[in-house]
Design a protein around this motif. Structure first.
Motif, PDB file in Angstrom:
ATOM      1  N   ALA A   1       0.976  -1.229   0.020  1.00 28.63           N
ATOM      2  CA  ALA A   1       0.005   0.212  -0.053  1.00 28.63           C
ATOM      3  C   ALA A   1       0.766   1.238   0.105  1.00 28.63           C
ATOM      4  O   ALA A   1       0.301   2.361   0.490  1.00 28.63           O
ATOM      5  CB  ALA A   1      -1.008  -0.021   1.274  1.00 28.63           C
ATOM      6  N   GLY A   2       2.123   1.018  -0.324  1.00 33.69           N
ATOM      7  CA  GLY A   2       2.883   2.491  -0.431  1.00 33.69           C
ATOM      8  C   GLY A   2       3.389   2.734   0.925  1.00 33.69           C
ATOM      9  O   GLY A   2       3.340   1.913   1.775  1.00 33.69           O
ATOM     10  N   ALA A   3       4.024   4.076   1.124  1.00 31.27           N
ATOM     11  CA  ALA A   3       4.442   4.491   2.423  1.00 31.27           C
ATOM     12  C   ALA A   3       3.263   4.107   3.566  1.00 31.27           C
ATOM     13  O   ALA A   3       2.175   4.686   3.561  1.00 31.27           O
ATOM     14  CB  ALA A   3       4.706   5.985   2.207  1.00 31.27           C
ATOM     15  N   GLN A   4       3.774   3.593   4.633  1.00 32.93           N
ATOM     16  CA  GLN A   4       2.766   3.376   5.687  1.00 32.93           C
ATOM     17  C   GLN A   4       3.640   3.756   6.961  1.00 32.93           C
ATOM     18  O   GLN A   4       4.827   3.753   7.094  1.00 32.93           O
ATOM     19  CB  GLN A   4       2.610   1.853   5.686  1.00 32.93           C
ATOM     20  N   PRO A   5       2.693   3.857   8.092  1.00 38.11           N
ATOM     21  CA  PRO A   5       3.183   4.414   9.440  1.00 38.11           C
ATOM     22  C   PRO A   5       4.201   2.856   9.892  1.00 38.11           C
ATOM     23  O   PRO A   5       3.929   1.852   9.666  1.00 38.11           O
ATOM     24  CB  PRO A   5       2.106   4.593  10.147  1.00 38.11           C
ATOM     25  N   ALA A   6       4.952   3.259  10.723  1.00 37.82           N
ATOM     26  CA  ALA A   6       5.600   1.936  11.421  1.00 37.82           C
ATOM     27  C   ALA A   6       4.491   1.236  12.019  1.00 37.82           C
ATOM     28  O   ALA A   6       3.621   1.620  12.499  1.00 37.82           O
ATOM     29  CB  ALA A   6       6.526   2.437  12.650  1.00 37.82           C
ATOM     30  N   PRO A   7       4.707  -0.125  11.724  1.00 36.32           N
ATOM     31  CA  PRO A   7       3.560  -1.033  12.496  1.00 36.32           C
ATOM     32  C   PRO A   7       3.565  -1.126  13.713  1.00 36.32           C
ATOM     33  O   PRO A   7       3.911  -2.327  14.220  1.00 36.32           O
ATOM     34  CB  PRO A   7       3.979  -2.455  11.546  1.00 36.32           C
TER      35      PRO A   7
ATOM     36  N   ASP B   1      -4.408   5.046  12.172  1.00 37.48           N
ATOM     37  CA  ASP B   1      -3.865   4.166  11.425  1.00 37.48           C
ATOM     38  C   ASP B   1      -4.820   2.938  11.132  1.00 37.48           C
ATOM     39  O   ASP B   1      -5.382   2.248  12.034  1.00 37.48           O
ATOM     40  CB  ASP B   1      -2.733   3.580  12.138  1.00 37.48           C
ATOM     41  N   PRO B   2      -5.448   3.059   9.847  1.00 38.44           N
ATOM     42  CA  PRO B   2      -6.308   2.042   9.585  1.00 38.44           C
ATOM     43  C   PRO B   2      -5.745   0.364   9.843  1.00 38.44           C
ATOM     44  O   PRO B   2      -6.726  -0.492   9.974  1.00 38.44           O
ATOM     45  CB  PRO B   2      -6.702   2.132   7.966  1.00 38.44           C
ATOM     46  N   LEU B   3      -4.454   0.377   9.454  1.00 32.82           N
ATOM     47  CA  LEU B   3      -4.051  -1.230   9.652  1.00 32.82           C
ATOM     48  C   LEU B   3      -4.195  -1.451  11.125  1.00 32.82           C
ATOM     49  O   LEU B   3      -4.429  -2.563  11.648  1.00 32.82           O
ATOM     50  CB  LEU B   3      -2.617  -1.374   9.303  1.00 32.82           C
ATOM     51  N   SER B   4      -3.871  -0.406  12.137  1.00 28.61           N
ATOM     52  CA  SER B   4      -3.998  -0.576  13.389  1.00 28.61           C
ATOM     53  C   SER B   4      -5.270  -1.135  13.908  1.00 28.61           C
ATOM     54  O   SER B   4      -5.696  -2.098  14.650  1.00 28.61           O
ATOM     55  CB  SER B   4      -3.599   0.577  14.334  1.00 28.61           C
TER      56      SER B   4
END
Length: 209
Positions: free
Chosen positions: A40-46, A102-105
């Motif tokens: 998904a391109g640049a992402q916040p740190a997981p 963060d949507p992944l969060s």
């Protein structure tokens, strides 16, 4: 798609200090980060893929004293993996809201809630200027930068002023504010690659108005 990504790139395993809760956790930070950027391109740190010390301490604290949250509405601010939200739901809190930007969060929090058989509502937004009321506000490891601490602390103090029980878990981060009430101290096992040590002395603090 986000739920699928979380489940595909992590392993469901018990949390070291809170074995009642299992989380989808990364086995390797760099590998996960590269996978997120490729997808998904640049992402916040997981940050959502690890059980950080502050969250582990908070989760342990409320599971050991369930009356703190049982039957009360709970906000888990900057939820990360959703660990604290899941623990609150296990302890009888209702409803439980997991918040992050963060949507992944939030996908991880949803996946972790489902894996643990509890219900958690997720909210993707910056709510630090809002005044929604909760019985309990929980925040794990939020004083890691001057900017974050400067935004979070006024929100937490306002919540306390409206009658919320406000608890934070902190492993001695640089921007921990003064004037908090110490409630408990734990030695929490952590990921050594992230923390440069295997154990972090972590305190649960109460924030007052």
């Amino acid at each position: 798609m986000l739920l699928e990504f979380v489940r595909a790139h992590t392993v469901l395993a018990p949390v070291p200090f809170v074995p009642e809760v299992s989380l989808y956790q990364a086995e390797d930070l760099i590998t996960l980060w590269e996978a997120a950027e490729s997808a998904a391109g640049a992402q916040p740190a997981p940050f959502w893929a690890f059980a950080w010390a502050g969250g582990q301490a908070l989760a342990r604290h409320i599971l050991d004293d369930r009356d703190l949250v049982a039957g009360r509405s709970v906000l888990d601010l900057a939820t990360g993996s959703g660990l604290v939200a899941v623990a609150a739901a296990h302890a009888g809190a209702q409803p439980v809201t997991a918040n992050d930007i963060d949507p992944l969060s939030l996908a991880a929090a949803q996946a972790n809630a489902e894996a643990n058989g509890v219900r958690v509502r997720t909210v993707e937004a910056d709510i630090l200027d809002s005044d929604e009321r909760f019985g309990v506000v929980l925040a794990g490891d939020v004083f890691y930068s001057r900017e974050m601490a400067g935004r979070v602390l006024p929100f937490l103090r306002r919540a306390a002023g409206r009658g919320s029980l406000v608890l934070v878990g902190d492993p001695g981060r640089a921007y921990l504010p003064e004037g908090l009430i110490r409630r408990a101290v734990y030695d929490v096992p952590v990921v050594e690659d992230l923390e440069s040590m295997p154990i972090r002395r972590t305190t649960v603090w109460q924030v007052t108005a």
